[in-house]
Design an enzyme around this catalytic site. Structure first.
Site, PDB file in Angstrom:
ATOM      1  N   HIS A  56       0.837  -1.205   0.000  1.00 28.04           N
ATOM      2  CA  HIS A  56       0.000   0.000   0.000  1.00 28.04           C
ATOM      3  C   HIS A  56       0.878   1.264   0.000  1.00 28.04           C
ATOM      4  CE1 HIS A  56      -3.560   2.487   1.189  1.00 28.04           C
ATOM      5  NE2 HIS A  56      -2.603   3.239   1.719  1.00 28.04           N
ATOM      6  N   GLU A  57       1.763   1.349   0.988  1.00 33.93           N
ATOM      7  CA  GLU A  57       2.627   2.538   1.069  1.00 33.93           C
ATOM      8  C   GLU A  57       3.545   2.600  -0.156  1.00 33.93           C
ATOM      9  OE1 GLU A  57       1.685   4.631   3.165  1.00 33.93           O
ATOM     10  OE2 GLU A  57       0.524   3.303   4.473  1.00 33.93           O
TER      11      GLU A  57
ATOM     12  N   GLU B 185      -4.723   7.562  -2.979  1.00 31.17           N
ATOM     13  CA  GLU B 185      -5.235   6.283  -2.473  1.00 31.17           C
ATOM     14  C   GLU B 185      -5.642   5.352  -3.625  1.00 31.17           C
ATOM     15  OE1 GLU B 185      -4.770   5.246   0.462  1.00 31.17           O
ATOM     16  OE2 GLU B 185      -4.227   7.142   1.405  1.00 31.17           O
TER      17      GLU B 185
ATOM     18  N   HIS C 243       1.848   4.442  -2.858  1.00 31.04           N
ATOM     19  CA  HIS C 243       1.980   5.903  -2.688  1.00 31.04           C
ATOM     20  C   HIS C 243       3.353   6.365  -3.185  1.00 31.04           C
ATOM     21  CE1 HIS C 243      -1.640   6.836  -0.450  1.00 31.04           C
ATOM     22  NE2 HIS C 243      -1.378   5.962   0.499  1.00 31.04           N
TER      23      HIS C 243
HETATM   24 ZN    ZN Z   1      -2.730   5.320   1.897  1.00 31.40          ZN
END
Ligand code: ZN
Length: 500
Positions: free
Chosen positions: A265-266, A295, A269
């Site tokens: 997830h990170e 997101e 980003h």
């Molecule tokens: Zn996030």
């Protein structure tokens, strides 16, 4: 003032601002990662002084005159310069409306509040955090009123996190989600339960870290520019420019999936931020444009890609290799089902894709009520627990696993949560479009992210903040945003895992 000089000054101003951002970001990052626990007041002191300096630079006569001059000569500016001037003026207009003392106090409060939240979560002690949270909501209401006195304060912040967003649009979006998600969750619940035994057990931290680094390499992150460390709540931050990106994770020894998916997830980003065009570094156009689009990238990598059948097939041998005893009784199909198990639960960041948006809706509902003055901060824990019971059917045993679980409110991010659900829905529509030209599954089965990243870079990342979120959606999707594409995606996942 002449145009050539003004353009040079514009670049110099942004370089100066990004240097302060770098210093302040590093102080905050240090506080979250390696700084000794008793040093928050020291950081607040430094950040108070630095934010006073940046406030003065932003609102100073020199800056205002420069930007007004450039704004008055739009015809001589490139598209990039126009957007830079627009974003800088927007920031300055905001700052000008906020008294400097309040702005500086608020910056100091953030440091203290995050520190208090950390301990409050550890001890499940909402009462100690309550006065800080109250101040956070008060500041956000007041800042919104300063900035846009005619606007509803919560709408103001929603629009800040995602340009164009407001309660009315979100109510419709969440309504559409709820209508199809609730029966879908019920249908999964009526099927024989999926076991997640293969991801629960004993997973030593050093092996989990090796897995995290391997995942970062696999998804195409350049570890010369993207660092990994550990924090209570995982996050991503850019230091000064997209050339120095930091992501964090949290290892749970009894559950390998928690850190695994938060790293991806990170990492999503970080791919977005580091994918900005090289020459956007040290300008306001560097890095992602909005939290919704951000997101959409993080949740795209975390769920749509990393929880797909094709990728899990590629991932399984790595887990066998790192955790041979633990994985011995299982197959890649067991892992696929385990990471896609639909199960109403307590913790948002660990929720499955299908129940996830309900966690977001609860936070949205509560923020809406507190911002409108319909509920006090004191009433939050009880209301939180009640909504979790009503929407997800789970009983919250303590505030640590309830109202204190997320760090966002501790640093004043009120209006941020809806971006998670919105981004997830954008992501499903991006996937549909990507599939027209990229054989996503064939690449994922080989663990090859080249063409997937290339597609995202070309359509989303390289623009940095040059385009608005709406422009990115319009150009990339070539169709209106439609949450039903996301719901179709979730239904087909459930069909595959549960045979619904
Ligand atoms: Zn996030």
């Amino acid at each position: 003032m002449n145009m050539e000089q003004a353009k040079q000054d514009l670049m110099k101003l942004q370089e100066q601002m990004s240097a302060y951002d770098h210093a302040m970001g590093l102080i905050s990052y240090d506080g979250e990662t390696t700084a000794p626990k008793g040093t928050a007041a020291n950081r607040a002191h430094a950040l108070g002084i630095l934010s006073e300096i940046t406030y003065k630079i932003s609102t100073g006569k020199e800056t205002v005159e420069l930007l007004e001059y450039l704004d008055a000569h739009q015809q001589d500016l490139s598209d990039r310069e126009k957007r830079m001037v627009y974003l800088l003026i927007k920031d300055i207009r905001f700052m000008q409306k906020i008294p400097m003392e309040e702005y500086v106090e608020y910056q100091k409060l953030i440091v203290e509040s995050q520190d208090v939240w950390y301990n409050a979560k550890l001890n499940s002690d909402f009462a100690s955090f309550e006065p800080y949270l109250e101040k956070m909501f008060d500041y956000q209401k007041r800042f919104a009123q300063y900035a846009a006195p005619d606007m509803d304060p919560y709408d103001y912040w929603l629009n800040e996190y995602e340009a164009g967003l407001c309660k009315e649009k979100l109510d419709a979006f969440f309504g559409a989600l709820r209508q199809r998600l609730v029966p879908l969750i019920q249908a999964c619940g009526q099927k024989p339960q999926v076991s997640d035994d293969c991801i629960k057990g004993d997973f030593p931290e050093d092996k989990q870290e090796a897995l995290a680094l391997w995942l970062m390499d696999t998804m195409g992150l350049d570890r010369q520019h993207v660092g990994l460390s550990t924090t209570e709540h995982p996050f991503t931050t850019s230091l000064g420019s997209h050339l120095d990106e930091r992501i964090t994770t949290h290892y749970h020894r009894d559950d390998v999936s928690s850190s695994m998916f938060s790293v991806v997830h990170e990492g999503g980003h970080a791919l977005y931020d580091t994918g900005s065009d090289e020459d956007l570094a040290y300008t306001v156009l560097d890095g992602g444009v909005s939290m919704g689009i951000h997101e959409s990238q993080s949740r795209f990598y975390e769920n749509i890609l990393a929880r797909s059948k094709a990728f899990v097939r590629f991932l399984f041998p790595k887990l066998q290799n790192l955790f041979p005893e633990q994985m011995k009784p299982y197959t890649w199909q067991d892992l696929y089902r385990a990471v896609n198990r639909v199960q109403p639960s307590l913790i948002r960041t660990e929720a499955d894709e299908v129940t996830y948006s309900l966690h977001v809706m609860i936070r949205y509902e509560l923020e809406k009520r507190v911002m409108a003055g319909e509920m006090t901060v004191h009433e939050l824990p009880e209301a939180w627990n009640k909504l979790y019971h009503e929407s997800l059917g789970v009983t919250v045993p303590d505030d640590r696993q309830g109202v204190l679980q997320d760090s966002h409110w501790s640093f004043g991010a009120i209006g941020y949560f809806p971006s998670y659900a919105l981004g997830s829905a954008y992501g499903a529509q991006f996937l549909k479009k990507m599939r027209e030209t990229v054989d996503v599954d064939a690449d994922l089965e080989k663990g090859d992210f080249t063409r997937i990243n290339q597609w995202n870079r070309e359509h989303i990342w390289h623009f940095g903040s040059l385009l608005t979120p709406q422009e990115i959606l319009d150009r990339t999707l070539e169709a209106p945003f439609d949450p039903n594409v996301y719901l179709d995606y979730l239904e087909s996942k459930c069909k595959d895992v549960y045979g619904i």
